[in-house]
Design a protein around this motif. Structure first.
Motif, PDB file in Angstrom:
ATOM      1  N   LEU A 233      45.467 -54.646 -50.335  1.00 55.74           N
ATOM      2  CA  LEU A 233      45.761 -54.146 -51.669  1.00 55.74           C
ATOM      3  C   LEU A 233      47.252 -53.881 -51.811  1.00 55.74           C
ATOM      4  N   ALA A 236      46.825 -49.259 -55.531  1.00 55.50           N
ATOM      5  CA  ALA A 236      45.515 -48.749 -55.937  1.00 55.50           C
ATOM      6  C   ALA A 236      45.701 -47.412 -56.638  1.00 55.50           C
ATOM      7  N   ALA A 254      43.054 -51.745 -58.919  1.00 56.54           N
ATOM      8  CA  ALA A 254      43.678 -52.259 -57.704  1.00 56.54           C
ATOM      9  C   ALA A 254      44.345 -53.586 -58.007  1.00 56.54           C
TER      10      ALA A 254
END
Length: 478
Positions: A233, A236, A254
């Motif tokens: 990611l 987030a 995200a």
């Protein structure tokens, strides 16, 4: 008098020295443990001593609800205790607060189908204040959990301190650990995180262990460069509120794999209802394996040039009945599956129980397009589709089941045919006799089994492996 005063001072110094070097005697330990018991907590310590500068210090402390002493709520290396002289004179529980610094807090959660989990915060600093009604107020707990910076505040009331009477609304709420399984699952998912830059988790709560569904929890997570399970990611942001037995996902965003995922909605644990919405523009090849274990072979054959746009809504409510409903749309462009190229694919879907319906289907290839609708039964594997197509069937051979491939493979088309058809059967063709269709075919400059045609048209009907041909017209140069 002076000698007596000096003797008292000497005894006081000796007592303080004894309490500092050798710790509290057993009767004082029992007195302290009894006070904690009155406050609603079962506690155990390896040692309790008096520190001249820090006050009363206990090591290897374990705290649990007095009604469930075998289920620890917290395990702390070292704690400092503060007392209230006013409460002591009024014969009330005299422990006013517990302070921890540079400590490790391990809070086990109730076991779920995968066993128990544990929330462990390191380098923790906090003050736990004992209020008059038996509640504990957490005053700004800070620490590190799985590389995540914590900032926790809130209030918790043990079952032994609650005076709430059972009402018809609360009588249905289980009294065991099952109502806290959400926290177990949340901790288990947090354990899957690996961080590069420490994210920030802010948590504020007000819980009554006798009425867990009536509690209130607000959680916010912000982070960058995270790894969750196998996902990388970029960033987030999560905002979740739990109140009145319902979880409200106000924000769950995200950024990953060149796209974004946005989830929001409500899950009502008390009523057993939910309404969740998903929006995704990320690479499905990275997401699908989390939900479909055997998706590897399919994903190896899928190549995506542009991330698809997926909108989905999953809900269970009085309007949907006893079965949940999953609806949504998919739009994709620039992809190939098993070597078959698609310029774009879009469709809407509706899943209610075993039956999945597809509407507004539009598939575009370099040779033509297909539009239609259909449905598929997951349990029986039955399917039924209607479509209007100008695709070249020979370009789709890698996607066809064996009995259909045998029919199409001998054909050749200079320009794609126009096919209007209704097709039904049983996927993946276990029963060939179940495959049936009604079709109108019009083609120009084609061949079948090596026989060239200027044009061909017919109405076809297949039932139980028997083909009926109507209005057949074939044209050759002669």
């Amino acid at each position: 008098f002076v000698r007596l005063l000096m003797l008292v001072v000497l005894l006081l110094v000796l007592s303080l020295g004894y309490l500092h070097f050798y710790g509290f005697p057993d009767f004082l330990k029992e007195l302290l443990l009894g006070e904690l018991q009155r406050a609603g907590y079962a506690a155990q310590f390896t040692s309790i001593r008096l520190d001249v500068f820090r006050g009363v210090v206990a090591t290897d402390a374990t705290f649990a609800d007095a009604k469930t002493p075998d289920q620890p709520l917290a395990q702390i290396d070292e704690v400092e205790m503060q007392f209230s002289l006013k409460r002591l004179l009024n014969k009330q529980p005299f422990i006013r607060a517990i302070h921890i610094a540079n400590a490790v807090i391990a809070i086990p959660t109730p076991p779920d189908e995968n066993g128990p989990a544990k929330f462990t915060a390191k380098d923790a600093y906090a003050t736990f204040k004992f209020e008059d009604d038996g509640s504990i107020r957490v005053d700004r707990l800070t620490g590190v959990y799985c590389g995540i910076r914590l900032n926790v505040s809130g209030r918790i009331k043990p079952r032994s301190a609650s005076t709430t009477t059972t009402t018809p609304a609360t009588a249905k709420v289980p009294t065991g650990g099952g109502q806290f399984l959400f926290f177990t699952k949340a901790v288990r998912e947090l354990n899957q995180c690996q961080v590069t830059l420490p994210p920030q988790l802010d948590l504020d709560f007000d819980l009554d262990l006798a009425q867990p569904l009536a509690g209130h929890v607000v959680a916010k997570l912000r982070g960058n460069q995270l790894q969750y399970r196998s996902l990388q990611l970029v960033s987030a942001a999560v905002d979740i509120e739990m109140s009145g037995g319902a979880i409200e996902v106000r924000r769950c965003e995200a950024s990953l794999y060149g796209g974004e995922i946005d989830i929001h909605g409500r899950y009502d644990l008390a009523m057993g209802q939910f309404d969740m919405a998903l929006s995704s523009t990320t690479d499905p090849a990275a997401i699908v394996p989390l939900f479909i274990k055997n998706a590897g072979p399919i994903l190896r054959d899928l190549h995506v040039e542009e991330n698809p746009k997926i909108l989905a809504r999953y809900r269970l409510s009085p309007e949907t009945g006893s079965l949940p409903e999953l609806t949504g749309t998919v739009q994709a462009g620039g992809l190939a599956f098993r070597g078959v190229e698609f310029r774009s694919i879009k469709f809407a879907f509706e899943d209610r129980g075993p039956q999945i319906k597809f509407n507004g289907v539009e598939i575009v290839t370099p040779e033509g397009r297909l539009g239609g609708e259909g449905e598929y039964n997951i349990e029986s594997s039955d399917f039924a589709y209607e479509f209007d197509s100008t695709l070249d069937p020979t370009k789709l051979l890698p996607l066809m089941i064996s009995n259909v491939r045998q029919i199409v493979e001998p054909a050749w088309f200079e320009t794609p045919p126009h096919i209007i058809a209704k097709v039904s059967g049983e996927f993946p063709g276990v029963d060939p006799d179940a495959f049936a269709y009604d079709a109108q075919i019009d083609a120009h400059r084609c061949s079948y089994r090596g026989v060239g045609l200027e044009s061909a048209s017919a109405r076809l009907r297949l039932r139980e492996s028997r083909l009926d041909v109507r209005d057949l017209r074939l044209e050759r140069r002669e």
